[in-house]
Design a protein around this motif. Sequence first.
Motif, PDB file in Angstrom:
ATOM      1  N   GLU A   1       0.833  -1.216   0.000  1.00 21.81           N
ATOM      2  CA  GLU A   1       0.000   0.000   0.000  1.00 21.81           C
ATOM      3  C   GLU A   1       0.863   1.261   0.000  1.00 21.81           C
ATOM      4  O   GLU A   1       0.576   2.217  -0.723  1.00 21.81           O
ATOM      5  CB  GLU A   1      -0.947   0.009   1.206  1.00 21.81           C
ATOM      6  N   ILE A   2       1.903   1.272   0.799  1.00 23.20           N
ATOM      7  CA  ILE A   2       2.781   2.447   0.856  1.00 23.20           C
ATOM      8  C   ILE A   2       3.480   2.656  -0.485  1.00 23.20           C
ATOM      9  O   ILE A   2       3.500   3.770  -1.020  1.00 23.20           O
ATOM     10  CB  ILE A   2       3.815   2.301   1.997  1.00 23.20           C
ATOM     11  N   ILE A   3       4.055   1.597  -1.036  1.00 21.38           N
ATOM     12  CA  ILE A   3       4.794   1.720  -2.300  1.00 21.38           C
ATOM     13  C   ILE A   3       3.879   2.197  -3.416  1.00 21.38           C
ATOM     14  O   ILE A   3       4.267   3.028  -4.244  1.00 21.38           O
ATOM     15  CB  ILE A   3       5.469   0.379  -2.667  1.00 21.38           C
ATOM     16  N   ARG A   4       2.656   1.724  -3.424  1.00 19.32           N
ATOM     17  CA  ARG A   4       1.709   2.106  -4.474  1.00 19.32           C
ATOM     18  C   ARG A   4       1.221   3.550  -4.358  1.00 19.32           C
ATOM     19  O   ARG A   4       0.531   4.036  -5.247  1.00 19.32           O
ATOM     20  CB  ARG A   4       0.514   1.145  -4.497  1.00 19.32           C
ATOM     21  N   LEU A   5       1.593   4.244  -3.292  1.00 21.30           N
ATOM     22  CA  LEU A   5       1.251   5.667  -3.179  1.00 21.30           C
ATOM     23  C   LEU A   5       1.919   6.476  -4.286  1.00 21.30           C
ATOM     24  O   LEU A   5       1.430   7.523  -4.671  1.00 21.30           O
ATOM     25  CB  LEU A   5       1.675   6.217  -1.810  1.00 21.30           C
TER      26      LEU A   5
ATOM     27  N   PRO B   1      20.238  -3.300  -6.491  1.00 19.05           N
ATOM     28  CA  PRO B   1      20.373  -2.930  -5.082  1.00 19.05           C
ATOM     29  C   PRO B   1      19.372  -3.700  -4.227  1.00 19.05           C
ATOM     30  O   PRO B   1      18.213  -3.871  -4.599  1.00 19.05           O
ATOM     31  CB  PRO B   1      20.085  -1.435  -5.057  1.00 19.05           C
ATOM     32  N   VAL B   2      19.859  -4.195  -3.094  1.00 24.50           N
ATOM     33  CA  VAL B   2      19.035  -4.883  -2.111  1.00 24.50           C
ATOM     34  C   VAL B   2      19.060  -4.041  -0.841  1.00 24.50           C
ATOM     35  O   VAL B   2      20.135  -3.703  -0.338  1.00 24.50           O
ATOM     36  CB  VAL B   2      19.574  -6.300  -1.809  1.00 24.50           C
ATOM     37  N   VAL B   3      17.880  -3.701  -0.342  1.00 16.50           N
ATOM     38  CA  VAL B   3      17.775  -2.924   0.885  1.00 16.50           C
ATOM     39  C   VAL B   3      17.097  -3.804   1.927  1.00 16.50           C
ATOM     40  O   VAL B   3      16.009  -4.338   1.694  1.00 16.50           O
ATOM     41  CB  VAL B   3      16.989  -1.617   0.662  1.00 16.50           C
ATOM     42  N   ALA B   4      17.756  -3.962   3.066  1.00 13.67           N
ATOM     43  CA  ALA B   4      17.235  -4.790   4.142  1.00 13.67           C
ATOM     44  C   ALA B   4      16.066  -4.098   4.838  1.00 13.67           C
ATOM     45  O   ALA B   4      16.068  -2.874   5.004  1.00 13.67           O
ATOM     46  CB  ALA B   4      18.336  -5.075   5.150  1.00 13.67           C
ATOM     47  N   LEU B   5      15.091  -4.910   5.235  1.00 12.52           N
ATOM     48  CA  LEU B   5      13.967  -4.445   6.051  1.00 12.52           C
ATOM     49  C   LEU B   5      13.968  -5.278   7.327  1.00 12.52           C
ATOM     50  O   LEU B   5      13.919  -6.505   7.262  1.00 12.52           O
ATOM     51  CB  LEU B   5      12.632  -4.677   5.336  1.00 12.52           C
ATOM     52  N   SER B   6      14.040  -4.636   8.480  1.00  7.32           N
ATOM     53  CA  SER B   6      14.064  -5.396   9.722  1.00  7.32           C
ATOM     54  C   SER B   6      13.603  -4.541  10.894  1.00  7.32           C
ATOM     55  O   SER B   6      13.789  -3.328  10.896  1.00  7.32           O
ATOM     56  CB  SER B   6      15.478  -5.916  10.000  1.00  7.32           C
ATOM     57  N   ALA B   7      13.031  -5.205  11.875  1.00  2.83           N
ATOM     58  CA  ALA B   7      12.674  -4.523  13.117  1.00  2.83           C
ATOM     59  C   ALA B   7      13.893  -4.364  14.018  1.00  2.83           C
ATOM     60  O   ALA B   7      13.872  -3.574  14.960  1.00  2.83           O
ATOM     61  CB  ALA B   7      11.582  -5.303  13.845  1.00  2.83           C
ATOM     62  N   LEU B   8      14.949  -5.099  13.726  1.00  5.66           N
ATOM     63  CA  LEU B   8      16.173  -5.010  14.520  1.00  5.66           C
ATOM     64  C   LEU B   8      16.995  -3.810  14.055  1.00  5.66           C
ATOM     65  O   LEU B   8      17.189  -3.625  12.865  1.00  5.66           O
ATOM     66  CB  LEU B   8      16.995  -6.283  14.375  1.00  5.66           C
ATOM     67  N   ALA B   9      17.456  -3.031  15.024  1.00  8.71           N
ATOM     68  CA  ALA B   9      18.171  -1.811  14.651  1.00  8.71           C
ATOM     69  C   ALA B   9      19.518  -1.681  15.357  1.00  8.71           C
ATOM     70  O   ALA B   9      20.082  -0.600  15.441  1.00  8.71           O
ATOM     71  CB  ALA B   9      17.307  -0.592  14.963  1.00  8.71           C
TER      72      ALA B   9
ATOM     73  N   GLY C   1      21.524  -0.843   1.742  1.00  9.76           N
ATOM     74  CA  GLY C   1      20.969  -0.010   2.790  1.00  9.76           C
ATOM     75  C   GLY C   1      20.163  -0.840   3.762  1.00  9.76           C
ATOM     76  O   GLY C   1      20.003  -2.052   3.590  1.00  9.76           O
ATOM     77  N   TYR C   2      19.626  -0.171   4.783  1.00  9.18           N
ATOM     78  CA  TYR C   2      18.918  -0.850   5.866  1.00  9.18           C
ATOM     79  C   TYR C   2      17.786   0.055   6.327  1.00  9.18           C
ATOM     80  O   TYR C   2      18.029   1.206   6.694  1.00  9.18           O
ATOM     81  CB  TYR C   2      19.900  -1.102   7.006  1.00  9.18           C
ATOM     82  N   ILE C   3      16.579  -0.458   6.285  1.00  6.12           N
ATOM     83  CA  ILE C   3      15.406   0.300   6.731  1.00  6.12           C
ATOM     84  C   ILE C   3      14.794  -0.453   7.903  1.00  6.12           C
ATOM     85  O   ILE C   3      14.521  -1.645   7.812  1.00  6.12           O
ATOM     86  CB  ILE C   3      14.367   0.450   5.593  1.00  6.12           C
ATOM     87  N   THR C   4      14.612   0.265   9.008  1.00  2.00           N
ATOM     88  CA  THR C   4      14.030  -0.375  10.179  1.00  2.00           C
ATOM     89  C   THR C   4      12.508  -0.258  10.169  1.00  2.00           C
ATOM     90  O   THR C   4      11.952   0.731   9.697  1.00  2.00           O
ATOM     91  CB  THR C   4      14.585   0.216  11.489  1.00  2.00           C
ATOM     92  N   LYS C   5      11.869  -1.322  10.657  1.00  2.00           N
ATOM     93  CA  LYS C   5      10.419  -1.365  10.812  1.00  2.00           C
ATOM     94  C   LYS C   5      10.113  -1.005  12.259  1.00  2.00           C
ATOM     95  O   LYS C   5      10.872  -1.403  13.144  1.00  2.00           O
ATOM     96  CB  LYS C   5       9.875  -2.768  10.544  1.00  2.00           C
ATOM     97  N   PRO C   6       9.025  -0.338  12.533  1.00  2.00           N
ATOM     98  CA  PRO C   6       8.067   0.173  11.558  1.00  2.00           C
ATOM     99  C   PRO C   6       8.648   1.369  10.817  1.00  2.00           C
ATOM    100  O   PRO C   6       9.508   2.078  11.344  1.00  2.00           O
ATOM    101  CB  PRO C   6       6.872   0.588  12.415  1.00  2.00           C
ATOM    102  N   VAL C   7       8.177   1.562   9.599  1.00  3.34           N
ATOM    103  CA  VAL C   7       8.690   2.649   8.779  1.00  3.34           C
ATOM    104  C   VAL C   7       7.853   3.905   8.952  1.00  3.34           C
ATOM    105  O   VAL C   7       6.687   3.840   9.298  1.00  3.34           O
ATOM    106  CB  VAL C   7       8.727   2.269   7.278  1.00  3.34           C
ATOM    107  N   ARG C   8       8.488   5.025   8.693  1.00  2.00           N
ATOM    108  CA  ARG C   8       7.777   6.302   8.581  1.00  2.00           C
ATOM    109  C   ARG C   8       7.574   6.502   7.083  1.00  2.00           C
ATOM    110  O   ARG C   8       8.541   6.429   6.314  1.00  2.00           O
ATOM    111  CB  ARG C   8       8.594   7.431   9.177  1.00  2.00           C
ATOM    112  N   ILE C   9       6.348   6.711   6.686  1.00  2.00           N
ATOM    113  CA  ILE C   9       6.005   6.710   5.264  1.00  2.00           C
ATOM    114  C   ILE C   9       6.861   7.692   4.472  1.00  2.00           C
ATOM    115  O   ILE C   9       7.434   7.339   3.439  1.00  2.00           O
ATOM    116  CB  ILE C   9       4.499   6.977   5.052  1.00  2.00           C
ATOM    117  N   LYS C  10       6.996   8.917   4.932  1.00  2.00           N
ATOM    118  CA  LYS C  10       7.750   9.927   4.184  1.00  2.00           C
ATOM    119  C   LYS C  10       9.209   9.516   4.007  1.00  2.00           C
ATOM    120  O   LYS C  10       9.741   9.557   2.898  1.00  2.00           O
ATOM    121  CB  LYS C  10       7.648  11.281   4.903  1.00  2.00           C
ATOM    122  N   SER C  11       9.863   9.099   5.079  1.00  2.32           N
ATOM    123  CA  SER C  11      11.282   8.734   4.962  1.00  2.32           C
ATOM    124  C   SER C  11      11.437   7.450   4.154  1.00  2.32           C
ATOM    125  O   SER C  11      12.406   7.306   3.401  1.00  2.32           O
ATOM    126  CB  SER C  11      11.939   8.606   6.340  1.00  2.32           C
ATOM    127  N   PHE C  12      10.486   6.521   4.252  1.00  3.76           N
ATOM    128  CA  PHE C  12      10.526   5.301   3.451  1.00  3.76           C
ATOM    129  C   PHE C  12      10.439   5.641   1.965  1.00  3.76           C
ATOM    130  O   PHE C  12      11.219   5.137   1.153  1.00  3.76           O
ATOM    131  CB  PHE C  12       9.390   4.366   3.871  1.00  3.76           C
TER     132      PHE C  12
END
Length: 122
Positions: free
Chosen positions: A20-24, A79-87, A102-113
């Motif tokens: 849903e977020i990506i499809r924005l 490019p592969v970007v990791a998604l994880s709740a671990l930070a 790169g590394y994106i922590t969950k939960p994400v903030r929509i704008k920064s994601f």
Amino acid sequence: MTKQILLVEDNSSNRELFVEIIRLNKKYEVHVADSGLKALEMLETFHPDLILMDIHMPEMDGLAVTRTIKSTPELSSIPVVALSALAMKSDIESAIEAGCSGYITKPVRIKSFMDELEMYTK
């Protein structure tokens, strides 16, 4: 031009949220794999512009999948970007060592994601 994103996520709630977020942003087309093994199968015939990789999955975790992708010449430039709740710093370092860009922590903030998607799909 539409950018192709492969989302690899085993948790159905997280998958739905990320889709849903990506499809924005209409410039992204998202494809989904519910496991690392399914992602590798898809990558045999599909080469996306970006892979968003959950780290903790059963059977084959995201780091092992990333290592496989990066060791495959025709896939290694994606490019592969990791998604994880671990930070923890060590978690991020492990992902980078495995080949993540790169590394994106969950939960994400929509704008920064969305800003990060833009950065990785330029």
